[in-house]
Design a protein around this motif. Structure first.
Motif, PDB file in Angstrom:
ATOM      1  N   TYR A  26       0.830  -1.201   0.000  1.00  0.00           N
ATOM      2  CA  TYR A  26       0.000   0.000   0.000  1.00  0.00           C
ATOM      3  C   TYR A  26       0.869   1.258   0.000  1.00  0.00           C
ATOM      4  O   TYR A  26       0.629   2.202  -0.767  1.00  0.00           O
ATOM      5  CB  TYR A  26      -0.934  -0.009   1.205  1.00  0.00           C
TER       6      TYR A  26
ATOM      7  N   GLN B 192       2.375   1.713  -3.420  1.00  0.00           N
ATOM      8  CA  GLN B 192       1.377   2.215  -4.357  1.00  0.00           C
ATOM      9  C   GLN B 192       1.125   3.709  -4.151  1.00  0.00           C
ATOM     10  O   GLN B 192       1.086   4.489  -5.110  1.00  0.00           O
ATOM     11  CB  GLN B 192       0.069   1.447  -4.195  1.00  0.00           C
ATOM     12  N   MET B 193       0.960   4.123  -2.890  1.00  0.00           N
ATOM     13  CA  MET B 193       0.693   5.528  -2.597  1.00  0.00           C
ATOM     14  C   MET B 193       1.871   6.414  -3.000  1.00  0.00           C
ATOM     15  O   MET B 193       1.683   7.526  -3.514  1.00  0.00           O
ATOM     16  CB  MET B 193       0.390   5.728  -1.107  1.00  0.00           C
TER      17      MET B 193
ATOM     18  N   GLY C 181       3.892   5.853  -5.448  1.00  0.00           N
ATOM     19  CA  GLY C 181       3.813   5.971  -6.899  1.00  0.00           C
ATOM     20  C   GLY C 181       2.827   7.051  -7.316  1.00  0.00           C
ATOM     21  O   GLY C 181       3.093   7.843  -8.226  1.00  0.00           O
ATOM     22  N   GLU C 182       1.702   7.093  -6.643  1.00  0.00           N
ATOM     23  CA  GLU C 182       0.701   8.116  -6.944  1.00  0.00           C
ATOM     24  C   GLU C 182       1.188   9.510  -6.561  1.00  0.00           C
ATOM     25  O   GLU C 182       0.977  10.476  -7.297  1.00  0.00           O
ATOM     26  CB  GLU C 182      -0.617   7.780  -6.262  1.00  0.00           C
ATOM     27  N   LEU C 183       1.850   9.631  -5.409  1.00  0.00           N
ATOM     28  CA  LEU C 183       2.398  10.920  -4.989  1.00  0.00           C
ATOM     29  C   LEU C 183       3.468  11.405  -5.963  1.00  0.00           C
ATOM     30  O   LEU C 183       3.562  12.604  -6.257  1.00  0.00           O
ATOM     31  CB  LEU C 183       2.978  10.823  -3.579  1.00  0.00           C
ATOM     32  N   ARG C 184       4.258  10.494  -6.472  1.00  0.00           N
ATOM     33  CA  ARG C 184       5.280  10.864  -7.453  1.00  0.00           C
ATOM     34  C   ARG C 184       4.632  11.451  -8.696  1.00  0.00           C
ATOM     35  O   ARG C 184       5.110  12.437  -9.250  1.00  0.00           O
ATOM     36  CB  ARG C 184       6.133   9.665  -7.824  1.00  0.00           C
ATOM     37  N   GLN C 185       3.540  10.876  -9.143  1.00  0.00           N
ATOM     38  CA  GLN C 185       2.834  11.397 -10.321  1.00  0.00           C
ATOM     39  C   GLN C 185       2.316  12.814 -10.058  1.00  0.00           C
ATOM     40  O   GLN C 185       2.397  13.681 -10.934  1.00  0.00           O
ATOM     41  CB  GLN C 185       1.680  10.479 -10.705  1.00  0.00           C
ATOM     42  N   VAL C 186       1.799  13.057  -8.867  1.00  0.00           N
ATOM     43  CA  VAL C 186       1.304  14.391  -8.509  1.00  0.00           C
ATOM     44  C   VAL C 186       2.468  15.384  -8.500  1.00  0.00           C
ATOM     45  O   VAL C 186       2.364  16.485  -9.061  1.00  0.00           O
ATOM     46  CB  VAL C 186       0.579  14.377  -7.149  1.00  0.00           C
TER      47      VAL C 186
ATOM     48  N   CYS D 154       9.772  15.176  -6.453  1.00  0.00           N
ATOM     49  CA  CYS D 154       9.568  13.992  -7.283  1.00  0.00           C
ATOM     50  C   CYS D 154      10.741  13.015  -7.123  1.00  0.00           C
ATOM     51  O   CYS D 154      10.544  11.813  -6.951  1.00  0.00           O
ATOM     52  CB  CYS D 154       9.420  14.434  -8.737  1.00  0.00           C
TER      53      CYS D 154
ATOM     54  N   TYR E  18      10.113   5.362  -3.025  1.00  0.00           N
ATOM     55  CA  TYR E  18       9.334   4.401  -3.802  1.00  0.00           C
ATOM     56  C   TYR E  18      10.183   3.167  -4.130  1.00  0.00           C
ATOM     57  O   TYR E  18       9.740   2.032  -3.967  1.00  0.00           O
ATOM     58  CB  TYR E  18       8.832   5.074  -5.084  1.00  0.00           C
TER      59      TYR E  18
END
Length: 77
Positions: A21, A24-25, A27-32, A42, A49
């Motif tokens: 989890y 995964q989170m 990875g999403e924060l990196r995209q933001v 980043c 990550y």
């Protein structure tokens, strides 16, 4: 727990699902952070990550130190 990679370790009260989890989170924060142009943020998120992925896959132990000796600083989140 048996051998799961170059290290033999067992998560201390943390399940594999929790590490997945976190991975995964991150990875999403990196995209933001990428979308916002926050290059240094980043980069730092990417480092964590990668480490979370290594822990998840068993390539790295969850901790190298005793938990009692290295408590978090108590920063508000």
């Amino acid at each position: 727990m048996g051998h799961v990679g170059p290290y033999e370790w067992a998560p201390r009260g943390h399940s594999v699902e929790k590490v997945a989890y976190i991975h995964q989170m991150l990875g999403e924060l990196r995209q933001v952070a990428f979308a916002e142009g926050a290059d240094m943020l980043c980069y730092r998120i990417e480092m964590v990550y990668v480490e979370a992925g290594d822990i998840q896959s068993g390539r790295r132990p969850q901790s190298f130190v005793k938990r009692d000796e290295n408590k978090p600083a108590g920063m508000p989140v």
